[in-house]
Write a protein that holds these residues in place. Structure first.
Motif: not given
Lengths: 433, 53
Positions: A288-299, A425-426, A428-433
């Protein structure tokens, strides 16, 4: 209550207040803002042609042929790799598509309006089970069905929904959870309610009354002796198709869920997940609060039951936007409402309850629209908090179909899949910045 | 302590499920509680979570 907890309560409140209503049907390039002739939308986070999985490539190939931009698979592949076709996630256009999610410029789409918050969301027409474009199949049978959907089915239901004055999809989901559906993999009740709502208006359409028209026909001879040797009306074809496909309502449900998720997006300080989606290669989330940024990893590859003749060795990694249902508290999160689903995806009814119970550990609210009779009408677990996912090491449970890993084959099973923990986890790291 | 083992055992097992399974196989009544250290016991993640309270 901390400012983050307050923000999350605001976001989930907005999600639950959203009121998506199916209002219209239209051609993608005419109705989806930003859609254009050389743009093909796909499920999941962004991906380039060279990294696409078999089923997504198959659906793109089929879409290119369907659009008349190539005569065969070889030409279509060449065009797809040339850079002349642009690819973008459905989600970037407030659109969602099951499995490959390929939405081409001239495909017809459901249009839903959020009557509470405003704005529109979109999804294409569901093709049914088995060998279909969304699972990467693209032979003549698949392409002819697409033509029928766009040229007969879509104009009939467009006229019908106008006569009906709109259809409240959220209400249909809520009722269907009381009838044994999860709203993702089991849609027998949602589709029944969908048909019950729209059928009188389908019968009233001018298009539906036609018996002779220049468009592909649906063969109803296997439905009843009555239809043998004669042409059915378009309305009969439409209603018979709806009845033959329990997933008829799925795409409209997904667009409704997208509407709810959008309502929760963009709330400052909120750590709630507002997008989960897979493209067959990567699993991606947005917060919600990190805009259009995607956090991705292999499915991951789903764990489930396979159709006769197929095994896990045939399965592609997780694919599709349909996980928008779990994002707003139905699907795998409402499995306790749908114990019969285990016949389709494996496990036992007790597992279905366990799945729902576990999801309360990572969510911030009990849904005030969607509830589960067998749990004393407790609201479904809603609003996935990235912090809780990481803290408890519990990832969302997702019900899903399984696509063959090679293009051109289709669905090979259904099951349960978990997203990779790394993406939370990624985030979470962005949210904590 | 000795008295404990003369009575019927009822066990609550937390964490590793294998212990619960072994006791179940021997006919002991076991309630397994799924538990694991917060954030997989990762100090860096715990400090991020602390920041986001």
């Amino acid at each position: 209550m901390s400012k983050i907890d307050q923000a999350n309560q605001e976001a989930v409140k907005r999600m639950m207040l959203s009121r998506p209503v199916w209002v219209d049907v239209g051609k993608a390039k005419d109705v989806i803002p930003g859609m254009k002739d050389n743009l093909f939308l796909h499920a999941g986070p962004p991906i380039t042609w060279d990294r696409m999985s078999g089923p997504l490539k198959g659906a793109i190939i089929g879409g290119i042929i369907y659009e008349g931009k190539a005569r065969n698979a070889e030409e279509a592949e060449k065009l797809a790799a040339s850079g002349e076709i642009e690819f973008a996630p459905c989600h970037h256009f407030n659109t969602v598509g099951p499995m490959a999610g390929v939405t081409t410029p001239s495909q017809m789409v459901f249009i839903l309006e959020d009557k509470e918050w405003g704005g529109y969301t979109y999804s294409n027409m569901n093709e049914g089970y088995g060998k279909v474009l969304r699972y990467g199949a693209f032979d003549d049978e698949v392409l002819n069905r697409l033509k029928w959907l766009d040229n007969v089915y879509a104009p009939v239901i467009k006229e019908a929904v106008k006569l009906a004055g709109g259809v409240d999809i959220k209400s249909i989901i809520a009722q269907a959870l009381h009838m044994g559906d999860d709203g993702h993999n089991r849609n027998r009740a949602t589709t029944s309610l969908f048909i019950r709502t729209i059928a009188p208006f389908v019968a009233e359409t001018e298009w539906g009354k036609k018996k002779d028209y220049d468009a592909p026909r649906l063969d109803l001879s296997n439905v009843s002796e009555y239809f043998k040797g004669g042409k059915a009306s378009a309305a009969a074809e439409v209603l018979a198709f709806m009845h033959s496909n329990d997933l008829t309502s799925l795409n409209a449900i997904m667009a409704a869920c997208k509407s709810m998720a959008l309502a929760a997006h963009g709330v400052e300080n909120s750590t709630l997940v507002t997008t989960m989606a897979r493209n067959g290669t990567d699993f991606g989330i947005r917060v919600s609060s990190t805009g259009d940024k995607w956090f991705t990893a292999p499915a991951n590859v789903p764990d489930g039951l396979y159709f006769s003749g197929y095994t896990a060795a045939d399965a592609n990694a997780d694919i599709g936007d349909s996980v928008i249902t779990e994002t707003v508290g139905i699907g795998g999160f409402a499995m306790a409402a749908a114990p019969a689903i285990v016949n389709f995806i494996g496990g036992s009814p007790a597992d279905a309850f366990e799945a729902t119970n576990e999801m309360y550990e990572i969510t911030v609210a009990e849904n005030n629209n969607f509830n589960i009779p067998a749990m004393d009408f407790k609201g479904t677990p809603t609003g996935i908090d990235v912090r809780k996912v990481v803290e408890k090491s519990i990832v969302p449970r997702i019900n899903t179909g399984i696509a063959h890993k090679e293009p051109g084959i289709g669905q090979v099973g259904a099951g349960i899949v978990k997203p990779p923990m790394e993406i939370f986890i990624e985030a979470l790291k962005e949210l904590a910045k | 302590m000795e008295d404990l083992f003369k009575k019927e055992l009822k066990v609550i097992n937390m964490g590793l499920e294998g212990f619960a399974e072994t006791l179940k196989e021997r006919g002991t009544t076991v309630l397994h509680v799924r538990w694991q250290p917060p954030a997989m016991g990762d100090d860096d993640l715990l400090s991020l979570l602390d920041k986001l309270k």
